[in-house]
Write a protein that holds these residues in place. Structure first.
Motif, PDB file in Angstrom:
ATOM      1  N   ASP A 117       0.898  -1.081   0.240  1.00 23.84           N
ATOM      2  CA  ASP A 117       0.201  -0.509   0.084  1.00 23.84           C
ATOM      3  C   ASP A 117       1.330   1.158  -0.347  1.00 23.84           C
ATOM      4  OD1 ASP A 117       0.876  -0.387   2.697  1.00 23.84           O
ATOM      5  OD2 ASP A 117      -0.348  -0.139   3.896  1.00 23.84           O
ATOM      6  N   ALA A 118       2.226   1.013   0.033  1.00 23.37           N
ATOM      7  CA  ALA A 118       2.716   2.725  -0.441  1.00 23.37           C
ATOM      8  C   ALA A 118       2.788   2.479  -1.776  1.00 23.37           C
ATOM      9  CB  ALA A 118       4.409   2.134  -0.052  1.00 23.37           C
ATOM     10  N   THR A 119       2.786   4.178  -1.771  1.00 25.35           N
ATOM     11  CA  THR A 119       2.634   5.156  -3.203  1.00 25.35           C
ATOM     12  C   THR A 119       3.886   5.583  -3.852  1.00 25.35           C
ATOM     13  OG1 THR A 119       2.667   6.985  -2.210  1.00 25.35           O
ATOM     14  CG2 THR A 119       0.453   6.269  -2.151  1.00 25.35           C
ATOM     15  N   GLY A 120       5.311   5.428  -3.036  1.00 22.41           N
ATOM     16  CA  GLY A 120       6.508   5.856  -3.730  1.00 22.41           C
ATOM     17  C   GLY A 120       6.525   7.628  -3.976  1.00 22.41           C
ATOM     18  N   ASP A 121       4.974   8.209  -3.264  1.00 15.90           N
ATOM     19  CA  ASP A 121       5.328   9.151  -3.226  1.00 15.90           C
ATOM     20  C   ASP A 121       5.719   9.612  -1.639  1.00 15.90           C
ATOM     21  OD1 ASP A 121       4.556  11.789  -2.967  1.00 15.90           O
ATOM     22  OD2 ASP A 121       2.761  11.903  -3.506  1.00 15.90           O
ATOM     23  N   SER A 122       6.761  10.430  -1.770  1.00 19.68           N
ATOM     24  CA  SER A 122       7.322  11.789  -0.308  1.00 19.68           C
ATOM     25  C   SER A 122       6.481  11.620   0.742  1.00 19.68           C
ATOM     26  CB  SER A 122       8.286  12.119  -0.744  1.00 19.68           C
ATOM     27  OG  SER A 122       8.795  12.982  -1.018  1.00 19.68           O
ATOM     28  N   GLU A 123       5.855  12.558  -0.496  1.00 22.41           N
ATOM     29  CA  GLU A 123       4.167  13.706   0.352  1.00 22.41           C
ATOM     30  C   GLU A 123       2.564  12.775   0.543  1.00 22.41           C
ATOM     31  OE1 GLU A 123       4.894  16.954   0.254  1.00 22.41           O
ATOM     32  OE2 GLU A 123       7.164  17.136  -0.180  1.00 22.41           O
ATOM     33  N   ALA A 124       2.844  12.323  -0.035  1.00 22.16           N
ATOM     34  CA  ALA A 124       2.113  10.664   0.451  1.00 22.16           C
ATOM     35  C   ALA A 124       2.326   9.186   0.566  1.00 22.16           C
ATOM     36  CB  ALA A 124       0.451  11.568  -0.522  1.00 22.16           C
ATOM     37  N   PRO A 125       3.005   8.542   1.493  1.00 23.09           N
ATOM     38  CA  PRO A 125       3.932   7.844   0.443  1.00 23.09           C
ATOM     39  C   PRO A 125       2.915   6.234   1.170  1.00 23.09           C
ATOM     40  CG  PRO A 125       4.178   8.414   3.340  1.00 23.09           C
ATOM     41  CD  PRO A 125       3.504   9.439   2.519  1.00 23.09           C
ATOM     42  N   ILE A 126       1.666   6.388   1.762  1.00 25.70           N
ATOM     43  CA  ILE A 126       0.352   4.663   1.890  1.00 25.70           C
ATOM     44  C   ILE A 126      -1.025   5.564   1.251  1.00 25.70           C
ATOM     45  CG2 ILE A 126      -0.833   4.123   3.234  1.00 25.70           C
ATOM     46  CD1 ILE A 126       2.822   3.836   3.207  1.00 25.70           C
ATOM     47  N   PHE A 127      -1.611   4.485   0.651  1.00 21.86           N
ATOM     48  CA  PHE A 127      -2.752   4.608   0.098  1.00 21.86           C
ATOM     49  C   PHE A 127      -3.840   5.261   0.891  1.00 21.86           C
ATOM     50  CE2 PHE A 127      -0.621   3.228  -3.707  1.00 21.86           C
ATOM     51  CZ  PHE A 127      -1.417   3.816  -4.448  1.00 21.86           C
ATOM     52  N   GLU A 128      -4.563   5.599   0.826  1.00 19.28           N
ATOM     53  CA  GLU A 128      -5.831   5.870   2.356  1.00 19.28           C
ATOM     54  C   GLU A 128      -6.120   4.615   1.859  1.00 19.28           C
ATOM     55  OE1 GLU A 128      -6.775   8.029   3.825  1.00 19.28           O
ATOM     56  OE2 GLU A 128      -5.145   9.524   2.806  1.00 19.28           O
ATOM     57  N   THR A 129      -7.010   4.047   3.373  1.00 21.46           N
ATOM     58  CA  THR A 129      -6.971   2.110   3.673  1.00 21.46           C
ATOM     59  C   THR A 129      -8.189   1.883   1.772  1.00 21.46           C
ATOM     60  OG1 THR A 129      -6.374   2.613   5.579  1.00 21.46           O
ATOM     61  CG2 THR A 129      -8.735   1.002   5.181  1.00 21.46           C
ATOM     62  N   ALA A 130      -9.285   2.740   1.709  1.00 18.94           N
ATOM     63  CA  ALA A 130     -10.218   2.370   0.936  1.00 18.94           C
ATOM     64  C   ALA A 130     -10.291   1.876  -0.361  1.00 18.94           C
ATOM     65  CB  ALA A 130     -11.537   3.262   0.709  1.00 18.94           C
TER      66      ALA A 130
END
Length: 276
Positions: A117-130
């Protein structure tokens, strides 16, 4: 040689045994053959280890899905063991992309793989749960009927979000979405591992070889863990040995490192032996 379906059955059965089994992470065909001859029962790829071998950091730093799956295919072909793959974030944010990654992984001969669930984006590193659960659900639907064991990874502790309660909620959501195995790398200690195992309803994978405390196979089994991987740590251990040998030659002008090297005859026999 066993069929892919037979390898899947073997792999699935390992997760149903009492206690934990160790699934090490080769980074190429040669390391896969060595680990198979050591006696391990299943293998998993490591995107980090493979990236190191080609002079990169990880897939977020430039490895493509095609590169990683070709590396996985060579590892599959090198042994007769079941092989699972580190499929990173599914190589795209869209659920459909995750599903396509699973289909391609099956075509490469893999019997399992993980979606994180990691995005690779340091500003928003984790996808929202849903959103993360939707991605797992799409991957699970793609895996259905394809002899493929899907692992879902909750990456909070690797990305500066040390929230155990949220991590458990994510793993529970991933289980409901269809994941077969659950994995939260970087958990802070044995009690956290024990809590995760108690609060979820699917087999749990734990990684050893990262920085921090380490635990024995027996201790992890007692905590409820079913599968233990080593991530890129075997690759880093090999690179550590290479660096120590190089530094000895440069600094001392000596070559005693060779005493610990596998003899040429032994490694040649291993590489040409029947697949295990």
């Amino acid at each position: 040689m066993q069929t892919r379906e037979e390898k899947f059955d073997r792999f699935k059965a390992l997760h149903e045994r009492d206690g934990a089994f160790v699934m090490p992470n080769p980074w190429d065909a040669g390391s896969a053959r060595l680990l198979a001859h050591c006696g391990f029962e299943a293998l998993a790829t490591t995107s980090a280890g493979y990236a190191f071998s080609v002079g990169k950091r990880d897939s977020f730093a430039g490895l493509t899905r095609e590169e990683l799956l070709e590396n996985a295919r060579m590892i599959v072909d090198a042994t007769g063991l079941p092989v699972s793959a580190d499929l990173e974030d599914g190589f795209g944010s869209a659920p459909e992309t995750c599903a396509e990654t699973i289909r391609l992984a099956c075509e490469a001969g893999l019997v399992g793989g993980s979606i994180e669930d990691a995005t690779g984006d340091s500003e928003a590193p984790i996808f929202e749960t849903a959103e993360a659960a939707d991605r797992v659900r799409a991957a699970a639907e793609a895996a259905a009927g394809r002899s493929f064991l899907l692992t879902a990874r909750a990456e909070n502790f690797l990305w500066g979000r040390p929230d155990l309660a949220d991590t458990i909620k994510r793993l529970q959501a991933f289980s409901e979405a269809g994941a077969d195995v659950l994995y939260a790398p970087g958990l802070p200690g044995l009690e956290a591992i024990r809590t995760v195992c108690r609060e979820v309803d699917k087999p749990v994978n734990v990684v050893m070889g990262l920085q921090g405390a380490t635990y024995t196979v027996s201790e992890l089994s007692d905590a409820g863990v079913r599968r233990i991987s080593v991530g890129g740590s075997f690759a880093r251990a090999a690179l550590g040995a290479l660096r120590r040998a190089a530094e000895e030659v440069l600094r001392n002008g000596t070559f005693t490192y060779a005493a610990d090297a596998i003899p040429d005859r032994e490694i040649s026999q291993l590489m040409s032996a029947e697949k295990r």
